[in-house]
Scaffold this active site. Structure first.
Site, PDB file in Angstrom:
ATOM      1  CG  HIS A 103      27.319 -57.331 -59.496  1.00  0.00           C
ATOM      2  ND1 HIS A 103      27.418 -56.633 -58.317  1.00  0.00           N
ATOM      3  CD2 HIS A 103      27.205 -56.409 -60.470  1.00  0.00           C
ATOM      4  CE1 HIS A 103      27.343 -55.333 -58.575  1.00  0.00           C
ATOM      5  NE2 HIS A 103      27.213 -55.174 -59.866  1.00  0.00           N
ATOM      6  CG  HIS A 104      29.755 -57.241 -55.392  1.00  0.00           C
ATOM      7  ND1 HIS A 104      28.520 -56.729 -55.707  1.00  0.00           N
ATOM      8  CD2 HIS A 104      29.725 -57.507 -54.061  1.00  0.00           C
ATOM      9  CE1 HIS A 104      27.771 -56.676 -54.622  1.00  0.00           C
ATOM     10  NE2 HIS A 104      28.473 -57.148 -53.612  1.00  0.00           N
ATOM     11  CD  GLN A 168      27.629 -60.760 -49.272  1.00  0.00           C
ATOM     12  OE1 GLN A 168      28.018 -59.720 -49.785  1.00  0.00           O
ATOM     13  NE2 GLN A 168      26.870 -60.784 -48.187  1.00  0.00           N
ATOM     14  CG  HIS A 170      25.366 -59.272 -55.821  1.00  0.00           C
ATOM     15  ND1 HIS A 170      25.376 -57.943 -56.175  1.00  0.00           N
ATOM     16  CD2 HIS A 170      24.126 -59.729 -56.107  1.00  0.00           C
ATOM     17  CE1 HIS A 170      24.185 -57.607 -56.661  1.00  0.00           C
ATOM     18  NE2 HIS A 170      23.416 -58.676 -56.636  1.00  0.00           N
ATOM     19  CG  HIS A 240      29.427 -50.790 -53.503  1.00  0.00           C
ATOM     20  ND1 HIS A 240      29.301 -51.593 -54.608  1.00  0.00           N
ATOM     21  CD2 HIS A 240      28.281 -50.933 -52.802  1.00  0.00           C
ATOM     22  CE1 HIS A 240      28.131 -52.218 -54.570  1.00  0.00           C
ATOM     23  NE2 HIS A 240      27.488 -51.814 -53.485  1.00  0.00           N
ATOM     24  CG  HIS A 242      23.357 -50.108 -55.992  1.00  0.00           C
ATOM     25  ND1 HIS A 242      22.292 -50.364 -55.164  1.00  0.00           N
ATOM     26  CD2 HIS A 242      24.375 -50.887 -55.532  1.00  0.00           C
ATOM     27  CE1 HIS A 242      22.629 -51.274 -54.262  1.00  0.00           C
ATOM     28  NE2 HIS A 242      23.893 -51.597 -54.464  1.00  0.00           N
ATOM     29  CG  MET A 312      24.214 -49.707 -51.205  1.00  0.00           C
ATOM     30  SD  MET A 312      24.928 -51.331 -50.853  1.00  0.00           S
ATOM     31  CE  MET A 312      25.305 -51.136 -49.114  1.00  0.00           C
TER      32      MET A 312
END
Length: 857
Positions: A103-104, A168, A170, A240, A242, A312
């Protein structure tokens, strides 16, 4: 106290540094160096940089070690060390991931990772770093790599406290892992030991207390902080949110003036995008951001949080600053005051529509609740139409424009009723003999065009509704209309700008007839006019021998000008022009966009000040872009046409549809059977009908949205076919569909007729042997040939579907056909003698031979 604690918790959540590991640093390093990785064959196996002893440059792969997430909304982390003992610099990022799986992704700089495991759950079990995590990069959905400016790099290693890079990832939706394949998503870092004079960093603006009530149409999250550090130079940004985020905008505020850093829909790929314009942020400036949300579709309150059910509001600003003052990470969490944000530009409140194929997906909760799937859809606002699809434009082949015949059509416009307005040159032409080296029109003795040069037509029937402009013009060029249906036109021979009433009466004339110049009272071959419908101010692009945009009051008083000539060598700078050829005004944002013809780009400016905002340029444009037009449809769209390259084959000549906000290329269109020769102007109607004036083909093309919903985004570049023609594409698509649905009947039929075919084959063989003697077959062959010939003839037959002005004048009282025959496509003197120069070589000179002579009155 509670508010302070909440802020601290949110910072820890963003930085992901809440580690539950208690191992010592030494044991972490020992375990890391002793434990090999077992990776899929297609994953990088070397966690250390591959450094050549003879090179200062190297690559570092930061990739997942073949993971298979089993739960949606999983956050996995891994790490790699940077070269120890000395400083190095990250100068480029190349993402290695697909939206189908990831996703990212985020990259953090750490002194020590949260654990030495080859990968770990950094969403709940561990964080990312033992200490402060410094965000360095973000990627989402097949985004292009972030490009750092020259001499700019992220500094790592040495005494920077960045000894490891933590990745990281997601994984929003794990349905792609049902086959249990292992993922190697990550980023390739281009690095160097060469010291960089400018150091990159990230400034993060985020909201920590926004509440979105259910069903609320619009909710704003405002953030603003006073900047108290050394000057930084933003060059990229990332938004960013949602699912509920509509648009995120960032600004620098200096002396009460808001300057855009970047504005983007968070539903588009959440990569880093270039800032709207070059700028700096100095000590004492304010950095501000606004996230616009909607609560429509939600039944409960939505708050700021980490899961996809929450929201967010983040704006990442990537900047560079001098190495001696470098700070790699700064953030702002302070809510913006209503007094400050009442001055925010209106554009920050306008949601950016997103087509489904470009929208971000992957915000999943891990539950298969059908009701929640509805909530996750992009909400629609009642005040606007969300762009659900982009319809391809196709030529209106049945348009009765062929009843008229045109000479050189220089401009097209629309009146307040969407009637088509045409500006033509009658029996005058622009060729190599029209001007001398001082830009003075030579054939003045022939007098003005005796025919009405401005025609208003019914767009469906092509009935002439109004005809004015006789005995005024010598070489018409650009035309626009205002809300009162006045005509604003330019004449390159007269070097003048005119405002004519609907009946052709003089309302305003600027410039001195036949006198080129570059002061406030003269023009030199002005090209176009755009009118501000609210204030009445108008703008003139001037032109072929000047490189400027001039703003006038409604009464014609000079207000200001901007622009300069671009250099023939090097990359043209913002605000420089090489023939500003066409203008379009964007009322909702008070912007003026210019077709910078020989630089092959669109430049947009703040209309009132001339401040450069951005440029739009695509490889499909090629070297030359002739005209641009704006419509407010689907949140704002631009229509443009390019021109034939002056040297070599170049790109095809065609039309373009672009998203105004993002500059994204939405559609490419061109005539069905014939080709554009020299499309010179373009205008789009409210019903998405588009008209293109072709000054060399002497016609006006009409394009309408195709019935199909398929979007055509490919073109031919340098003669190389990137995709089939639209019609062939649609045809092959339908053939594939038919064949897929007819497989079973075909097989059954074949099985049934095989015995019959065998018998018939024997009979045909005997018949063929006889035919060689008696000639029984030629008749059937001839019939087949005739039938095929009829089809081919209809397909290849040349037909003119443009407006033909000669026939119009021949069929209307008071007009003579005399003087128009030689302007037809078949009989033009220009076309008969190509060696003396065609229209593409002489009409609209790509560059004036000499600078204009300034005249004064």
């Amino acid at each position: 106290m509670a508010g302070f604690i909440n802020k601290l918790l949110l910072v820890f959540l963003i930085l992901q540094n809440n580690c539950m590991c208690h191992e010592s640093t030494l044991s972490l390093l020992q375990r890391y160096r002793q434990s090999p990785w077992a990776l899929p064959s297609d994953c990088p196996k070397n966690r250390h940089p591959d450094i050549s002893p003879n090179s200062l440059n190297f690559k570092l792969e930061v990739r997942m070690p073949g993971v298979t997430p089993v739960m949606s909304d999983s956050y996995f982390c891994t790490f790699v060390p940077v070269p120890p003992g000395q400083k190095s610099y990250i100068v480029d990022f190349k993402p290695r991931a697909s939206m189908d799986t990831a996703h990212h992704m985020l990259l953090f700089g750490c002194n020590m990772p949260a654990t030495n495991e080859e990968y770990w759950d950094c969403g709940s079990r561990y964080g990312t770093c033992l200490d402060e995590a410094k965000i360095m990069y973000a990627w989402a959905r097949n985004a292009p790599p972030t490009r750092l400016p020259a001499d700019v790099g992220f500094r790592v290693g040495g005494n920077t406290n960045i000894n490891y890079i933590v990745l990281q990832v997601h994984y929003g939706d794990v349905t792609a892992f049902r086959d249990n394949h292992r993922d190697c998503s990550g980023v390739t870092l281009q690095m160097t030991f060469l010291q960089q004079p400018l150091i990159a960093g990230i400034y993060l603006l985020l909201s920590e207390d926004t509440v979105i009530p259910p069903g609320e149409k619009v909710v704003n999250a405002d953030i603003g902080c006073l900047y108290k550090q050394t000057t930084i130079h933003p060059f990229a940004f990332r938004t960013h949110t949602h699912q509920l985020g509509q648009v995120v905008s960032g600004y620098r505020i200096r002396d009460g003036i808001w300057t855009l850093i970047g504005r983007q829909s968070p539903q588009l790929p959440q990569a880093f995008y270039h800032t709207a314009t070059p700028l700096d942020i100095k000590y004492g400036d304010t950095i501000a951001a606004r996230c616009v949300f909607t609560g429509k579709g939600r039944t409960t309150v939505t708050r700021i949080g980490a899961t996809s059910k929450d929201e967010m509001c983040n704006l990442y600003v990537m900047y560079y600053m001098e190495a001696k003052h470098a700070k790699p990470y700064m953030y702002c969490m302070q809510g913006g005051s209503p007094e400050l944000f009442k001055h925010i530009p209106p554009e920050a409140n306008i949601p950016i529509p997103v087509s489904p194929d470009m929208a971000m997906h992957g915000h999943h909760t891990g539950k298969e609740n059908p009701d929640e799937n509805v909530i996750l859809q992009q909400p629609k606002r009642e005040e606007e139409v969300v762009l659900d699809q982009v319809l391809h434009l196709e030529e209106a082949t049945e348009w009765p424009g062929e009843k008229l015949k045109l000479g050189q059509v220089s401009g097209v416009a629309l009146d307040s009723k969407n009637n088509l307005v045409i500006f033509h040159r009658g029996n005058h032409v622009w060729d190599e003999n029209s001007f001398d080296k001082k830009h003075i029109y030579q054939p003045q003795g022939i007098g003005p065009i005796q025919y009405n040069t401005i025609l208003t037509l019914d767009p469906a029937s092509v009935k002439v509704l109004n005809a004015v402009g006789a005995n005024i013009f010598y070489l018409p060029h650009g035309i626009s209309t205002d809300k009162d249906d006045n005509f604003w036109v330019t004449d390159v021979a007269l070097h003048q700008v005119f405002k004519l009433g609907p009946r052709g009466d003089y309302l305003l004339v600027l410039g001195q007839a036949f006198q080129p110049g570059s002061d406030s009272r003269h023009f030199c071959q002005p090209t176009d006019v755009a009118v501000d419908p609210a204030r009445g101010n108008f703008y003139v692009s001037d032109g072929y021998c000047n490189s400027r945009i001039i703003q006038f009051s409604p009464e014609g008083k000079f207000i200001m000008q901007w622009g300069e000539e671009s250099s023939l060598s090097g990359i043209p700078k913002p605000g420089q022009f090489f023939i500003p050829h066409s203008l379009t005004f964007v009322p909702v944002l008070d912007q003026l966009c210019v077709a910078d013809r020989e630089n092959g780009r669109i430049q947009c400016f703040v209309a009132q000040s001339g401040q450069f905002l951005r440029e739009i340029q695509h490889p499909e444009f090629g070297e030359r872009l002739f005209a641009v037009s704006y419509t407010p449809d689907n949140g704002g769209q631009l229509y443009a046409v390019n021109g034939e390259a002056l040297v070599g084959k170049g790109v095809p000549v065609q039309g373009f549809v672009l998203n105004f906000t993002t500059g994204e290329l939405l559609d490419i269109f061109k005539p069905t059977k014939e080709n554009f020769l020299m499309p010179h102007d373009i205008v789009a109607a409210d019903d998405k009908t588009v008209y293109v004036a072709d000054v060399q083909a002497n016609i006006v093309w009409k394009f309408v949205p195709a019935e199909t919903t398929e979007t055509f985004l490919e073109a031919e570049i340098e003669g190389k076919v990137r995709a089939p023609d639209v019609l062939e594409k649609h045809k092959s698509s339908s053939v594939l569909k038919q064949s897929s649905t007819a497989v079973s009947p075909v097989l059954i039929t074949l099985l049934l007729i095989i015995p019959v075919v065998m018998l018939v084959g024997i009979g045909v063989f005997i018949h063929w042997r006889k035919g060689k003697i008696y000639g029984e077959d030629p008749d059937s062959k001839l019939e087949s040939i005739q039938s095929s010939g009829g089809i081919l003839g209809r397909l290849r037959g040349k037909s003119s579907r443009g407006l033909n002005l000669g026939n119009f004048f021949a069929s209307h009282r008071g007009y003579s056909r005399k003087g128009f025959d030689r302007l037809s496509t078949e009989g033009s003197d220009q076309e008969k003698d190509d060696e003396e120069g065609t229209d593409s070589e002489t009409e609209e000179y790509p560059a004036p031979p000499l600078a204009p002579t300034t005249s004064s009155s």
